[in-house]
Design an enzyme around this catalytic site. Structure first.
Site, PDB file in Angstrom:
ATOM      1  N   LYS A 298       8.258  -2.260   3.551  1.00 27.20           N
ATOM      2  CA  LYS A 298       7.599  -2.622   4.801  1.00 27.20           C
ATOM      3  C   LYS A 298       7.954  -4.066   5.216  1.00 27.20           C
ATOM      4  O   LYS A 298       8.586  -4.792   4.465  1.00 27.20           O
ATOM      5  CB  LYS A 298       6.083  -2.462   4.655  1.00 27.20           C
ATOM      6  CG  LYS A 298       5.676  -1.021   4.329  1.00 27.20           C
ATOM      7  CD  LYS A 298       6.154  -0.032   5.366  1.00 27.20           C
ATOM      8  CE  LYS A 298       5.620   1.378   5.195  1.00 27.20           C
ATOM      9  NZ  LYS A 298       6.002   2.063   3.954  1.00 27.20           N
TER      10      LYS A 298
HETATM   11  C1  LIG Z   1       3.678   6.384   8.338  1.00 19.54           C
HETATM   12  C2  LIG Z   1       3.166   6.047   6.960  1.00 19.54           C
HETATM   13  N1  LIG Z   1       1.865   6.215   6.688  1.00 19.54           N
HETATM   14  C3  LIG Z   1       1.345   5.905   5.487  1.00 19.54           C
HETATM   15  C4  LIG Z   1       2.136   5.412   4.475  1.00 19.54           C
HETATM   16  C5  LIG Z   1       1.518   5.138   3.143  1.00 19.54           C
HETATM   17  O1  LIG Z   1       1.636   3.788   2.748  1.00 19.54           O
HETATM   18  P1  LIG Z   1       1.737   3.405   1.200  1.00 19.54           P
HETATM   19  O2  LIG Z   1       3.138   3.665   0.747  1.00 19.54           O
HETATM   20  O3  LIG Z   1       1.379   1.947   1.169  1.00 19.54           O
HETATM   21  O4  LIG Z   1       0.760   4.229   0.468  1.00 19.54           O
HETATM   22  C6  LIG Z   1       3.493   5.217   4.695  1.00 19.54           C
HETATM   23  C7  LIG Z   1       4.355   4.699   3.641  1.00 19.54           C
HETATM   24  O5  LIG Z   1       5.555   4.685   3.713  1.00 19.54           O
HETATM   25  C8  LIG Z   1       4.035   5.537   5.971  1.00 19.54           C
HETATM   26  O6  LIG Z   1       5.334   5.386   6.231  1.00 19.54           O
END
Ligand SMILES: Cc1ncc(COP(=O)(O)O)c(C=O)c1O
Length: 393
Positions: free
Chosen positions: A183
């Site tokens: 990110k």
């Molecule tokens: C669109 C979207 N939502 C939620 C998430 C979940 O985030 P995390 O990886 O921090 O759990 C991601 C992770 O890549 C994502 O791309």
């Protein structure tokens, strides 16, 4: 050809970042403590939200939020299938029903009309995704959701630093950001939820740490009773200070990171304009600041002669990494087998799910790196064309 591998993403970690993590490790306090509090304050300040709550991932916060909002069996949750599977999975795990909406063919964002059409008397929540760092048309979505009486939970995993009509994402509705290493800023793994709903924030904080409503730092500071009672059973998804300190450091460089990403995106736009069949997404029509989290192209085999798998393999052979964000959730094995209703009902999502490819973009990339990517794409396409021509002659 490149001699070194260019990944599609690499976190930007400075020596000062490493030293700051070292300081936390040496401090004697490495779990939830002052650095988590500092990160939460920084994100609240940046977004303008009353509350910011850090946890081990965006997924963890989605789990806590769905539970805190009381989503359960019989409830419908509206959102795109073209997203990371974490959200649809959590909806299923709560016994609720995913109601998928198709996306706009140019931006891959969900639109207010599609959301309106998907809402039924059973809809309990709408989860729009600020895909790739572009904001959905929040005013239009808010108007629909207010009229239909359904709350919004913004999936802002890609959108730290994104603005909609001059306002930072996450300052109005409840939103969840991811701090995963790919990110725009990272804590290693982690996420932050922002909200102006104090009661929801209290429930999420409770669920984050055993339902005790205190964390280890509170106990160490003797700010609250070490004999705290479980108010309601909770999980253990608190972020550690050794993670938080990295994101605290990175918050101060977020705008510089986005500026670099913007320059990279502009270079891709210029260089790919002449490449037939490799199509970038359009930017939203409404005023916004794009966080440029992902550079997504659609590989249109009918126009460029190569399918996505061949392009990705060809780029890998030329030392360039790519990704897919995302295979639509309803096309994954479990969903095809258990939720077959959706197959064929989301044509734009399905067309894109089979063709989208994420190109390298990270702040430490330089202009020659972007040129390498586009030259390699042209080389793969030219190779395919010469095979076809050679085969015919
Ligand atoms: C669109 C979207 N939502 C939620 C998430 C979940 O985030 P995390 O990886 O921090 O759990 C991601 C992770 O890549 C994502 O791309």
């Amino acid at each position: 050809m490149r001699t070194s591998f260019l990944p599609f993403c690499r976190p930007s970690i400075s020596e000062e970042d490493i030293a700051a993590v070292g300081d936390v490790l040496r401090s004697g306090w490495i779990t939830t403590g002052p650095k988590v509090a500092e990160l939460e304050a920084l994100v609240a300040q940046r977004t303008g939200a009353a509350e910011a709550i850090a946890a081990t991932s965006g997924t963890a916060l989605m789990q806590l939020a769905l539970e805190a909002m009381g989503i359960g069996p019989g409830d419908e949750v509206v959102g795109p299938s073209l997203t990371w599977v974490s959200t649809p999975n959590l909806v299923e795990l709560r016994g609720a029903t995913n109601v998928f909406v198709d996306v706009d063919p140019e931006t891959l964002l969900v639109g207010a009309d599609a959301i309106d059409a998907a809402i039924t008397p059973r809809t309990r929540l709408v989860i729009p995704v600020h895909y790739a760092g572009a904001p959905v048309d929040l005013d239009a979505v808010r108007t629909v959701c207010r009229r239909r009486g359904v709350p919004i939970l913004e999936d802002a995993a890609h959108a730290i630093g994104t603005q909609y009509r001059g306002v930072e994402v996450g300052g109005v509705d409840t939103a969840i950001f991811s701090l995963h290493p790919i990110k725009n800023i990272t804590s290693g793994e982690g996420g932050v939820l922002t909200t102006n709903d104090r009661a929801l924030a209290a429930r999420v904080r409770g669920l984050r740490f055993h339902g005790l409503a205190v964390d280890a730092h509170d106990r160490a500071q003797q700010g609250r009773s070490p004999q705290a009672q479980v108010q309601s059973p909770g999980y253990k998804q608190n972020m550690a200070d050794m993670n938080a300190v990295l994101a605290v450091r990175q918050m101060s460089r977020l705008d510089a990171f986005i500026a670099r990403r913007e320059a990279i995106a502009a270079q891709y736009r210029r260089l790919l304009a002449e490449v037939e069949g490799i199509n970038l997404l359009a930017d939203p029509a409404w005023p916004h600041r794009h966080a440029r989290h992902l550079i997504v192209v659609r590989v249109d085999e009918a126009r460029c002669g190569v399918d996505r798998a061949a392009l990705m393999d060809g780029l890998k052979a030329r030392n360039i990494g790519t990704g897919i964000h995302f295979l639509a959730a309803h096309t994954h094995t479990w969903y095809r087998e258990n939720r077959p209703y959706w197959t064929g009902r989301l044509p734009v999502t399905e067309w894109n799910s089979a063709r989208i490819c994420t190109l390298p973009c990270f702040p430490d990339m330089r202009e020659p790196d972007v040129r390498d990517v586009v030259d390699a794409i042209k080389d793969v396409l030219a190779g395919a064309r010469s095979v076809v021509v050679g085969g015919r002659s």
